[in-house]
Design a protein around this motif. Structure first.
Motif, PDB file in Angstrom:
ATOM      1  N   GLY A  15       2.309 -18.009   9.270  1.00  0.00           N
ATOM      2  CA  GLY A  15       2.535 -17.931   7.841  1.00  0.00           C
ATOM      3  C   GLY A  15       1.429 -17.267   7.036  1.00  0.00           C
ATOM      4  N   PHE A  16       0.474 -16.626   7.683  1.00  0.00           N
ATOM      5  CA  PHE A  16      -0.625 -15.981   6.978  1.00  0.00           C
ATOM      6  C   PHE A  16      -0.456 -14.460   6.934  1.00  0.00           C
ATOM      7  CE2 PHE A  16      -2.490 -20.042   8.028  1.00  0.00           C
ATOM      8  CZ  PHE A  16      -3.171 -20.359   6.868  1.00  0.00           C
ATOM      9  N   ASP A  17       0.771 -13.976   7.051  1.00  0.00           N
ATOM     10  CA  ASP A  17       0.985 -12.539   7.049  1.00  0.00           C
ATOM     11  C   ASP A  17       0.673 -11.908   5.703  1.00  0.00           C
ATOM     12  OD1 ASP A  17       3.129 -14.199   6.469  1.00  0.00           O
ATOM     13  OD2 ASP A  17       4.569 -12.564   6.581  1.00  0.00           O
ATOM     14  N   GLN A  18       0.607 -12.698   4.633  1.00  0.00           N
ATOM     15  CA  GLN A  18       0.250 -12.168   3.313  1.00  0.00           C
ATOM     16  C   GLN A  18      -1.219 -11.758   3.257  1.00  0.00           C
ATOM     17  OE1 GLN A  18       1.343 -15.191   0.557  1.00  0.00           O
ATOM     18  NE2 GLN A  18       3.524 -14.709   0.659  1.00  0.00           N
ATOM     19  N   ILE A  19      -2.035 -12.316   4.127  1.00  0.00           N
ATOM     20  CA  ILE A  19      -3.458 -11.953   4.142  1.00  0.00           C
ATOM     21  C   ILE A  19      -3.614 -10.483   4.494  1.00  0.00           C
ATOM     22  CG2 ILE A  19      -5.640 -12.317   5.355  1.00  0.00           C
ATOM     23  CD1 ILE A  19      -4.959 -15.257   5.507  1.00  0.00           C
ATOM     24  N   ALA A  20      -2.830  -9.998   5.423  1.00  0.00           N
ATOM     25  CA  ALA A  20      -2.910  -8.577   5.783  1.00  0.00           C
ATOM     26  C   ALA A  20      -2.537  -7.706   4.594  1.00  0.00           C
ATOM     27  CB  ALA A  20      -1.989  -8.286   6.970  1.00  0.00           C
ATOM     28  N   ASP A  21      -1.514  -8.105   3.849  1.00  0.00           N
ATOM     29  CA  ASP A  21      -1.132  -7.345   2.655  1.00  0.00           C
ATOM     30  C   ASP A  21      -2.251  -7.353   1.621  1.00  0.00           C
ATOM     31  OD1 ASP A  21       1.331  -6.862   3.801  1.00  0.00           O
ATOM     32  OD2 ASP A  21       2.295  -8.556   2.781  1.00  0.00           O
ATOM     33  N   LEU A  22      -2.875  -8.502   1.436  1.00  0.00           N
ATOM     34  CA  LEU A  22      -3.986  -8.611   0.487  1.00  0.00           C
ATOM     35  C   LEU A  22      -5.161  -7.737   0.911  1.00  0.00           C
ATOM     36  CD1 LEU A  22      -5.271  -9.982  -1.988  1.00  0.00           C
ATOM     37  CD2 LEU A  22      -6.029 -11.793  -0.444  1.00  0.00           C
ATOM     38  N   MET A  23      -5.485  -7.750   2.188  1.00  0.00           N
ATOM     39  CA  MET A  23      -6.591  -6.924   2.681  1.00  0.00           C
ATOM     40  C   MET A  23      -6.275  -5.440   2.499  1.00  0.00           C
ATOM     41  SD  MET A  23      -8.988  -8.909   3.590  1.00  0.00           S
ATOM     42  CE  MET A  23     -10.046  -7.934   4.618  1.00  0.00           C
ATOM     43  N   ASP A  24      -5.033  -5.046   2.713  1.00  0.00           N
ATOM     44  CA  ASP A  24      -4.637  -3.655   2.499  1.00  0.00           C
ATOM     45  C   ASP A  24      -4.814  -3.255   1.038  1.00  0.00           C
ATOM     46  OD1 ASP A  24      -4.039  -3.227   5.152  1.00  0.00           O
ATOM     47  OD2 ASP A  24      -1.888  -3.624   4.901  1.00  0.00           O
ATOM     48  N   ARG A  25      -4.432  -4.134   0.122  1.00  0.00           N
ATOM     49  CA  ARG A  25      -4.594  -3.831  -1.306  1.00  0.00           C
ATOM     50  C   ARG A  25      -6.059  -3.699  -1.681  1.00  0.00           C
ATOM     51  NH1 ARG A  25      -0.259  -7.929  -3.469  1.00  0.00           N
ATOM     52  NH2 ARG A  25      -1.777  -9.288  -2.552  1.00  0.00           N
ATOM     53  N   VAL A  26      -6.889  -4.593  -1.165  1.00  0.00           N
ATOM     54  CA  VAL A  26      -8.316  -4.571  -1.497  1.00  0.00           C
ATOM     55  C   VAL A  26      -8.976  -3.320  -0.946  1.00  0.00           C
ATOM     56  CG1 VAL A  26     -10.519  -5.725  -1.062  1.00  0.00           C
ATOM     57  CG2 VAL A  26      -8.536  -7.058  -1.730  1.00  0.00           C
ATOM     58  N   THR A  27      -8.685  -2.980   0.299  1.00  0.00           N
ATOM     59  CA  THR A  27      -9.315  -1.796   0.878  1.00  0.00           C
ATOM     60  C   THR A  27      -8.771  -0.511   0.272  1.00  0.00           C
ATOM     61  OG1 THR A  27      -7.748  -1.850   2.728  1.00  0.00           O
ATOM     62  CG2 THR A  27      -9.891  -2.900   3.074  1.00  0.00           C
ATOM     63  N   ALA A  28      -7.536  -0.522  -0.212  1.00  0.00           N
ATOM     64  CA  ALA A  28      -6.980   0.678  -0.838  1.00  0.00           C
ATOM     65  C   ALA A  28      -7.654   0.968  -2.171  1.00  0.00           C
ATOM     66  CB  ALA A  28      -5.482   0.524  -1.030  1.00  0.00           C
ATOM     67  N   THR A  29      -8.029  -0.058  -2.907  1.00  0.00           N
ATOM     68  CA  THR A  29      -8.672   0.143  -4.208  1.00  0.00           C
ATOM     69  C   THR A  29     -10.186   0.166  -4.106  1.00  0.00           C
ATOM     70  OG1 THR A  29      -8.622  -2.224  -4.665  1.00  0.00           O
ATOM     71  CG2 THR A  29      -6.770  -0.898  -5.481  1.00  0.00           C
ATOM     72  N   GLU A  30     -10.728  -0.139  -2.935  1.00  0.00           N
ATOM     73  CA  GLU A  30     -12.175  -0.198  -2.754  1.00  0.00           C
ATOM     74  C   GLU A  30     -12.834   1.168  -2.952  1.00  0.00           C
ATOM     75  OE1 GLU A  30     -14.405  -0.785   1.239  1.00  0.00           O
ATOM     76  OE2 GLU A  30     -13.965  -2.791   0.466  1.00  0.00           O
ATOM     77  N   GLY A  31     -12.202   2.223  -2.484  1.00  0.00           N
ATOM     78  CA  GLY A  31     -12.783   3.554  -2.565  1.00  0.00           C
ATOM     79  C   GLY A  31     -12.849   4.097  -3.980  1.00  0.00           C
ATOM     80  N   ASN A  32     -11.870   3.756  -4.812  1.00  0.00           N
ATOM     81  CA  ASN A  32     -11.863   4.255  -6.175  1.00  0.00           C
ATOM     82  C   ASN A  32     -12.099   3.128  -7.173  1.00  0.00           C
ATOM     83  OD1 ASN A  32      -9.468   2.953  -5.882  1.00  0.00           O
ATOM     84  ND2 ASN A  32      -8.165   4.637  -6.546  1.00  0.00           N
ATOM     85  N   ALA A  33     -12.936   2.176  -6.815  1.00  0.00           N
ATOM     86  CA  ALA A  33     -13.197   1.026  -7.668  1.00  0.00           C
ATOM     87  C   ALA A  33     -13.860   1.470  -8.967  1.00  0.00           C
ATOM     88  CB  ALA A  33     -14.079   0.020  -6.937  1.00  0.00           C
ATOM     89  N   ASN A  34     -13.296   0.999 -10.055  1.00  0.00           N
ATOM     90  CA  ASN A  34     -13.797   1.306 -11.375  1.00  0.00           C
ATOM     91  C   ASN A  34     -14.533   0.079 -11.900  1.00  0.00           C
ATOM     92  OD1 ASN A  34     -14.244   2.233 -13.930  1.00  0.00           O
ATOM     93  ND2 ASN A  34     -12.086   2.466 -14.475  1.00  0.00           N
ATOM     94  N   SER A  35     -15.702   0.258 -12.444  1.00  0.00           N
ATOM     95  CA  SER A  35     -16.485  -0.882 -12.914  1.00  0.00           C
ATOM     96  C   SER A  35     -16.314  -1.113 -14.407  1.00  0.00           C
ATOM     97  CB  SER A  35     -17.960  -0.666 -12.583  1.00  0.00           C
ATOM     98  OG  SER A  35     -18.440   0.485 -13.264  1.00  0.00           O
ATOM     99  N   TYR A  36     -15.428  -0.366 -15.056  1.00  0.00           N
ATOM    100  CA  TYR A  36     -15.216  -0.525 -16.495  1.00  0.00           C
ATOM    101  C   TYR A  36     -13.911  -1.258 -16.741  1.00  0.00           C
ATOM    102  CZ  TYR A  36     -14.348   0.519 -21.373  1.00  0.00           C
ATOM    103  OH  TYR A  36     -14.108   0.408 -22.712  1.00  0.00           O
ATOM    104  N   PRO A  37     -13.902  -2.225 -17.562  1.00  0.00           N
ATOM    105  CA  PRO A  37     -15.005  -2.895 -18.230  1.00  0.00           C
ATOM    106  C   PRO A  37     -15.620  -3.959 -17.322  1.00  0.00           C
ATOM    107  CG  PRO A  37     -12.950  -3.862 -18.958  1.00  0.00           C
ATOM    108  CD  PRO A  37     -12.600  -2.741 -18.006  1.00  0.00           C
TER     109      PRO A  37
END
Length: 154
Positions: A15-37
């Motif tokens: 039942g932890f298959d959502q963790i993989a989806d969450l990790m994919d979302r985090v790593t997808a936005t990690e490269g273009n992370a915006n610090s504003y605001p």
């Protein structure tokens, strides 16, 4: 970009298959992370949290807070039509959209805009059906003894 192999996780959990989806979302936005605001996330109680976002230069009418599909979306857009000439512009009032992914049963309880800070309060409300409960274990010998005693009385 890094890729992760979640096969060992799937072998030992259910039942932890959502963790993989969450990790994919985090790593997808990690490269273009915006610090504003800039923002803070603080834990105010056992099941309570507060997100504080620095929104200097924005009014209440310029800000938007919305919960949609397990995501908290905070956006701002400054109204057009300012005819000002700046010699130096150091306060950024550019439009933004910041997303926070909410865990199950986390609800937004309120938002306030004070002194250039937008505060959003959240609470984790776990339903009674999902809270742990203690199950009493019946003693079989005690039940049989009571039955025998009841028969002996009759």
């Amino acid at each position: 970009m890094r890729t992760y192999d979640f096969a060992p996780l799937y072998r030992a959990t259910v039942g932890f298959d959502q963790i993989a989806d969450l990790m994919d979302r985090v790593t997808a936005t990690e490269g273009n992370a915006n610090s504003y605001p800039p923002y803070n996330i603080e834990k105010t109680d056992d099941d309570a949290y507060r997100i504080s976002i620095a929104v200097a230069g924005f009014s209440d009418a310029d800000l938007g807070v919305e919960v949609k599909e397990k995501s908290l979306i905070v956006s701002a857009k400054k109204a057009e039509g300012e005819d000002k000439t700046y010699l130096h512009r150091g306060i950024a009032t550019r439009a933004f959209e910041r997303r926070f992914h909410l865990a199950d049963h986390v609800v937004v309880t309120g938002a306030s805009h004070v002194d250039g800070m937008l505060h959003i309060d959240l609470v984790k409300e776990v339903p009674e059906a999902l809270k742990p409960r203690r199950i009493e274990i019946a003693n079989q010998k005690a039940i049989e003894t009571d039955v025998v005693d009841a028969k002996a009385v009759n």
